[in-house]
Design an enzyme around this catalytic site. Structure first.
Site, PDB file in Angstrom:
ATOM      1  N   CYS A   1       0.811  -1.216   0.000  1.00 29.17           N
ATOM      2  CA  CYS A   1       0.000   0.000   0.000  1.00 29.17           C
ATOM      3  C   CYS A   1       0.846   1.268   0.000  1.00 29.17           C
ATOM      4  O   CYS A   1       1.924   1.300   0.576  1.00 29.17           O
ATOM      5  CB  CYS A   1      -0.907  -0.006   1.221  1.00 29.17           C
ATOM      6  SG  CYS A   1      -2.248  -1.181   1.042  1.00 29.17           S
TER       7      CYS A   1
ATOM      8  N   VAL B   1       2.939   4.819  13.334  1.00 27.04           N
ATOM      9  CA  VAL B   1       3.602   3.693  12.646  1.00 27.04           C
ATOM     10  C   VAL B   1       4.008   4.083  11.219  1.00 27.04           C
ATOM     11  O   VAL B   1       5.125   3.810  10.787  1.00 27.04           O
ATOM     12  CB  VAL B   1       2.700   2.437  12.647  1.00 27.04           C
ATOM     13  CG1 VAL B   1       3.382   1.284  11.904  1.00 27.04           C
ATOM     14  CG2 VAL B   1       2.368   2.029  14.086  1.00 27.04           C
TER      15      VAL B   1
HETATM   16  N1  EPU Z   1      10.292   0.341   8.104  1.00 29.68           N
HETATM   17  C1  EPU Z   1      11.496   0.886   7.717  1.00 29.68           C
HETATM   18  N2  EPU Z   1      12.409   0.059   7.105  1.00 29.68           N
HETATM   19  C2  EPU Z   1      12.145  -1.259   6.848  1.00 29.68           C
HETATM   20  C3  EPU Z   1      10.915  -1.813   7.261  1.00 29.68           C
HETATM   21  C4  EPU Z   1       9.995  -0.975   7.886  1.00 29.68           C
HETATM   22  O1  EPU Z   1      11.753   2.057   7.921  1.00 29.68           O
HETATM   23  O2  EPU Z   1      13.017  -1.952   6.270  1.00 29.68           O
HETATM   24  C5  EPU Z   1       9.288   1.224   8.732  1.00 29.68           C
HETATM   25  C6  EPU Z   1       8.047   1.376   7.850  1.00 29.68           C
HETATM   26  O3  EPU Z   1       8.234   2.334   6.853  1.00 29.68           O
HETATM   27  C7  EPU Z   1       6.972   1.720   8.850  1.00 29.68           C
HETATM   28  C8  EPU Z   1       7.423   0.950  10.101  1.00 29.68           C
HETATM   29  O4  EPU Z   1       8.806   0.627   9.920  1.00 29.68           O
HETATM   30  O5  EPU Z   1       7.001   3.089   9.117  1.00 29.68           O
HETATM   31  C9  EPU Z   1       6.658  -0.317  10.374  1.00 29.68           C
HETATM   32  O6  EPU Z   1       6.702  -1.175   9.246  1.00 29.68           O
HETATM   33  P1  EPU Z   1       6.643  -2.741   9.403  1.00 29.68           P
HETATM   34  O7  EPU Z   1       7.890  -3.328   8.867  1.00 29.68           O
HETATM   35  O8  EPU Z   1       6.225  -3.085  10.794  1.00 29.68           O
HETATM   36  O9  EPU Z   1       5.452  -3.092   8.419  1.00 29.68           O
HETATM   37  P2  EPU Z   1       5.366  -4.233   7.320  1.00 29.68           P
HETATM   38  O10 EPU Z   1       5.951  -5.498   7.816  1.00 29.68           O
HETATM   39  O11 EPU Z   1       5.824  -3.705   6.017  1.00 29.68           O
HETATM   40  C10 EPU Z   1       3.095  -5.201   8.157  1.00 29.68           C
HETATM   41  C11 EPU Z   1       1.722  -5.354   7.564  1.00 29.68           C
HETATM   42  C12 EPU Z   1       1.063  -4.001   7.466  1.00 29.68           C
HETATM   43  C13 EPU Z   1       0.984  -3.399   8.863  1.00 29.68           C
HETATM   44  C14 EPU Z   1       2.389  -3.305   9.474  1.00 29.68           C
HETATM   45  C15 EPU Z   1       2.394  -2.771  10.894  1.00 29.68           C
HETATM   46  C16 EPU Z   1       2.024  -7.270   6.149  1.00 29.68           C
HETATM   47  C17 EPU Z   1       2.063  -7.823   4.783  1.00 29.68           C
HETATM   48  N3  EPU Z   1       1.836  -5.963   6.246  1.00 29.68           N
HETATM   49  O12 EPU Z   1       3.798  -4.391   7.222  1.00 29.68           O
HETATM   50  O13 EPU Z   1      -0.235  -4.219   6.979  1.00 29.68           O
HETATM   51  O14 EPU Z   1       0.423  -2.115   8.790  1.00 29.68           O
HETATM   52  O15 EPU Z   1       2.995  -4.601   9.458  1.00 29.68           O
HETATM   53  O16 EPU Z   1       1.675  -3.615  11.731  1.00 29.68           O
HETATM   54  O17 EPU Z   1       2.127  -8.002   7.131  1.00 29.68           O
HETATM   55  C18 EPU Z   1      -2.225  -3.678   5.886  1.00 29.68           C
HETATM   56  O18 EPU Z   1      -2.601  -4.820   6.223  1.00 29.68           O
HETATM   57  O19 EPU Z   1      -2.986  -2.819   5.366  1.00 29.68           O
HETATM   58  C19 EPU Z   1      -0.831  -3.329   6.121  1.00 29.68           C
HETATM   59  C20 EPU Z   1      -0.259  -2.253   5.586  1.00 29.68           C
END
Ligand code: EPU
Length: 445
Positions: A121, A333
């Site tokens: 997203c 977040v």
């Molecule tokens: N971040 C970084 N660098 C990275 C990874 C993350 O700066 O290498 C930052 C992101 O930009 C963000 C924060 O860390 O500001 C948190 O990101 P996180 O890595 O926790 O998120 P994600 O693993 O990419 C998953 C879910 C998201 C959910 C987040 C937080 C999946 C596929 N996606 O994303 O789900 O919002 O965790 O709980 O598991 C949704 O379902 O609509 C969705 C976006």
């Protein structure tokens, strides 16, 4: 071709829907099957786009994926895992963020991984720096090429000490999926502990992994040489459940969400109660309903688990436009998760966005000019309009705003919603919504 939703709003959503396995667990559980020396079976699999993308990526890498025609259970057999052609992998560029999690398992099974440009997203930059840093710590070599990223590990992956700068869900999963078969011990501090992560740990433990989660966000993994397959029922989707709960509030409706699990939604349940929503909590699901009378405004901050989940924020903001008084929401977040409010404002909502941290804890975005706080003054009637869906949760929020609004709305780009909401138009139909789905000039429903 993209589908278009024409919604005639003002009808309370009433009835029963079923929520199945979590979008934020199921694709990762599928990836974990690559680590086994035998087939795995995954139950409670929803029919969503991310599952299709990961099925295709696994198949390109030689994994046999069989779907039970009756139950939808998936059997994943990695016995013939092989290198896939980068051009075929690249057909999935931009589809999803899950491919980055294939790195560890692919390195363990075939020695290297090629990852296409990622999707997901548009709710902020969503970098992958933590992921790449984690992989390097395990001894992997990362080469960025024109069309993607090539990751190899000439000496295999070795256990290591890692400290995450922020409890990232994906980076924590990257560590888990890489460390379980790495040589030696891995200690991860600053880990995320979302329920979907705990379910992934349960899967890996079933496969033979040794993983302990400590109270201070430290996860310790003792690498093992071999893992078996697993049989697992995915935990239910707490984000989809919370979305339908907000839909019930926004439309003045009454929705029984079969599969909603109180244990994984404690913080949401508290918030829903404070806003004045009605709930009956049962073993097999939760009834969410509007009790009549006024909804109450709230001060809310999103956070990592066990805080208020960021994915619950967008649908709940629509409900807050219908609360009597001023609500404040501080998003901590993602730096850019309020873009969807523009459409709500056009529909009549009174929402002001701010760069400041309007919450008790200053967050990472406060001094960096990110618009990440919202002040919502309600209640304001909503009026139908034309909306183009920006992202998954924002799209669901626009859809429920349109369902609550007076008049007709035209919602384009709704296929984004299918990334995380199984059969959502059939569910809307069952809940009594008044809408049509078009493709070009054809009516599908
Ligand atoms: N971040 C970084 N660098 C990275 C990874 C993350 O700066 O290498 C930052 C992101 O930009 C963000 C924060 O860390 O500001 C948190 O990101 P996180 O890595 O926790 O998120 P994600 O693993 O990419 C998953 C879910 C998201 C959910 C987040 C937080 C999946 C596929 N996606 O994303 O789900 O919002 O965790 O709980 O598991 C949704 O379902 O609509 C969705 C976006």
């Amino acid at each position: 071709m993209s589908r278009i939703l024409t919604v005639r709003g003002g009808v309370p959503l009433k009835g029963r829907i079923q929520v199945r396995g979590a979008k934020n667990l199921v694709p990762k559980a599928m990836v974990a099957a690559l680590l086994g020396n035998a087939p795995s079976t995954l139950r409670n699999v929803p029919e969503i786009k991310d599952v299709e993308v990961v099925t295709s990526l696994l198949q390109l890498h030689g994994v046999t994926v069989v779907k039970d025609p009756v139950t939808g259970d998936l059997t994943l057999d990695p016995a013939n895992a092989k290198t896939a052609s980068s051009s075929e992998i690249n057909t999935h560029a931009g589809d999803s963020r899950i491919p980055i999690l294939l790195c560890g398992p692919l390195i363990h099974s075939i020695g290297h991984a090629f990852i296409p440009d990622l999707g997901g997203c548009k709710i902020g930059d969503r970098p992958i720096d933590y992921h790449l840093e984690v992989l390097r710590k395990f001894g992997a070599v990362v080469d960025k090429t024109g069309g993607g990223i090539l990751i190899s590990a000439p000496h295999g992956l070795k256990g290591t000490k890692i400290s995450l700068p922020y409890p990232s869900v994906g980076a924590t999963e990257q560590v888990l999926l890489s460390a379980t078969r790495a040589e030696g011990i891995t200690e991860l501090s600053g880990a995320a502990t979302e329920p979907e992560i705990i379910d992934l740990i349960a899967i890996l433990q079933k496969m033979g992994a040794i993983i302990s989660v400590q109270t201070d966000r430290t996860i310790r993994i003792e690498g093992v040489n071999e893992l078996s397959g697993y049989v697992h029922t995915a935990l239910p989707d707490r984000n989809e459940s919370a979305s339908w709960a907000s839909a019930a509030l926004v439309t003045g409706g009454d929705i029984y969400v079969e599969g909603a699990s109180q244990r994984d939604m404690m913080t949401f349940v508290n918030t829903f109660r404070k806003i004045g929503g009605g709930m009956d909590i049962h073993d097999d699901g939760i009834r969410f309903y509007h009790k009549g009378g006024d909804l109450k405004p709230l001060v809310l901050e999103t956070d990592v688990h066990p805080g208020f989940m960021t994915d619950w924020q967008q649908p709940l903001v629509v409900a807050l436009t219908q609360a009597e008084g001023v609500s404040i929401v501080h998003e901590t977040v993602y730096e850019n998760r309020f873009g969807f409010t523009n459409a709500l404002t056009r529909m009549g909502a009174n929402i002001q966005l701010h760069r400041e941290c309007l919450g008790s804890v200053p967050c990472r975005f406060g001094q960096r000019n990110f618009i990440h706080s919202a002040v919502i003054s309600g209640s304001t009637p909503l009026t139908g309009t034309t909306i183009d869906v920006p992202d998954l949760r924002g799209g669901f929020s626009h859809m429920i705003a349109a369902l609550a609004a007076q008049g007709t709305s035209t919602v384009t780009g709704i296929d984004i919603i299918s990334r995380g909401y199984e059969k959502f138009t059939a569910k809307l139909d069952g809940l009594g919504a008044d809408f049509d789905v078009h493709e070009s000039s054809k009516v599908l429903r």
